[in-house]
Design a protein around this motif. Structure first.
Motif, mmCIF file in Angstrom:
data_model
loop_
_atom_site.group_PDB
_atom_site.id
_atom_site.type_symbol
_atom_site.label_atom_id
_atom_site.label_comp_id
_atom_site.label_asym_id
_atom_site.label_seq_id
_atom_site.Cartn_x
_atom_site.Cartn_y
_atom_site.Cartn_z
ATOM 1 N N UNK A 69 -0.799 2.670 2.437
ATOM 2 C CA UNK A 69 -1.801 3.706 2.696
ATOM 3 C C UNK A 69 -2.243 4.373 1.391
ATOM 4 N N UNK A 70 -1.287 4.670 0.540
ATOM 5 C CA UNK A 70 -1.614 5.329 -0.740
ATOM 6 C C UNK A 70 -2.536 4.477 -1.610
ATOM 7 N N UNK A 71 -2.385 3.159 -1.528
ATOM 8 C CA UNK A 71 -3.206 2.268 -2.346
ATOM 9 C C UNK A 71 -4.341 1.629 -1.544
ATOM 10 N N UNK A 72 -4.494 2.048 -0.291
ATOM 11 C CA UNK A 72 -5.506 1.477 0.601
ATOM 12 C C UNK A 72 -5.389 -0.046 0.640
ATOM 13 N N UNK A 73 -4.169 -0.502 0.730
ATOM 14 C CA UNK A 73 -3.875 -1.942 0.720
ATOM 15 C C UNK A 73 -3.908 -2.511 2.136
ATOM 16 N N UNK A 74 -4.198 -3.786 2.212
ATOM 17 C CA UNK A 74 -4.088 -4.517 3.465
ATOM 18 C C UNK A 74 -2.609 -4.701 3.769
ATOM 19 N N UNK A 75 -2.241 -4.516 5.036
ATOM 20 C CA UNK A 75 -0.843 -4.648 5.442
ATOM 21 C C UNK A 75 -0.666 -5.906 6.282
ATOM 22 N N UNK A 76 0.344 -6.677 5.912
ATOM 23 C CA UNK A 76 0.768 -7.826 6.704
ATOM 24 C C UNK A 76 2.196 -7.554 7.145
ATOM 25 N N UNK A 95 -1.902 -2.183 -5.772
ATOM 26 C CA UNK A 95 -1.463 -3.018 -4.659
ATOM 27 C C UNK A 95 -2.627 -3.179 -3.696
ATOM 28 N N UNK A 96 -3.082 -4.420 -3.525
ATOM 29 C CA UNK A 96 -4.156 -4.699 -2.568
ATOM 30 C C UNK A 96 -3.623 -5.244 -1.257
ATOM 31 N N UNK A 97 -2.487 -5.952 -1.325
ATOM 32 C CA UNK A 97 -1.903 -6.561 -0.136
ATOM 33 C C UNK A 97 -0.396 -6.347 -0.159
ATOM 34 N N UNK A 98 0.114 -5.760 0.928
ATOM 35 C CA UNK A 98 1.543 -5.496 1.065
ATOM 36 C C UNK A 98 2.054 -6.244 2.289
ATOM 37 N N UNK A 99 3.112 -7.017 2.097
ATOM 38 C CA UNK A 99 3.774 -7.697 3.212
ATOM 39 C C UNK A 99 5.025 -6.902 3.557
#
Length: 143
Positions: free
Chosen positions: A27-34, A2-6
């Motif tokens: 956080x676990x996947x160091x994803x960008x959060x929207x 997961x790179x981007x989580x909405x």
């Protein structure tokens, strides 16, 4: 993975746990959060014309407050957005626009007749979104 989580929020108690789970996953996947809040256009349009602009502004302010609660729960940068339209459609459209890998949303856990009579934004997102959707049910308080 997961790179981007909405994280779709309406600021309600039933979404609080979804926000926590969505942030933890990101956080676990160091994803960008929207974080996304949608002003329901049908609510605005069904209000008396003389108060529509004020009502829209109040809903947008509620949205900003809901998004602030998301950003307050993490040290990570959170991209925030307030949109207006049909909530499920706007959530799905936004996830495509930002090329999200996952959308997290809360659900009140309605089932049976209530679900069909009341409807559910989360249910519509699950049915119509072309991205994976994580629905997080609010836990029942222990009595």
């Amino acid at each position: 993975m997961f790179d981007t989580v909405v994280i779709a929020t309406d600021g309600s108690e039933s979404v609080r746990r979804a926000v926590t789970v969505g942030l933890d996953l990101a956080e676990r996947f160091e994803a960008t959060v929207h974080a996304l809040y949608v002003v329901d256009a049908s609510e605005v349009e069904s209000s008396p014309e003389s108060v529509r602009d004020e009502f829209r502004a109040a809903l947008e302010e509620s949205g900003e407050e809901a998004l602030e609660t998301v950003t307050a729960e993490t040290d990570a940068e959170v991209v925030t957005a307030v949109r207006e339209g049909r909530p499920a459609a706007e959530i799905c459209e936004y996830t495509r626009e930002v090329d999200a890998d996952l959308v997290a949303t809360g659900t009140r856990g309605r089932h049976g007749e209530n679900r069909f009579l009341i409807g559910s934004v989360a249910e519509r997102v699950v049915r119509t979104c072309d991205r994976p959707v994580l629905t997080v049910r609010q836990l029942q308080e222990k009595s």
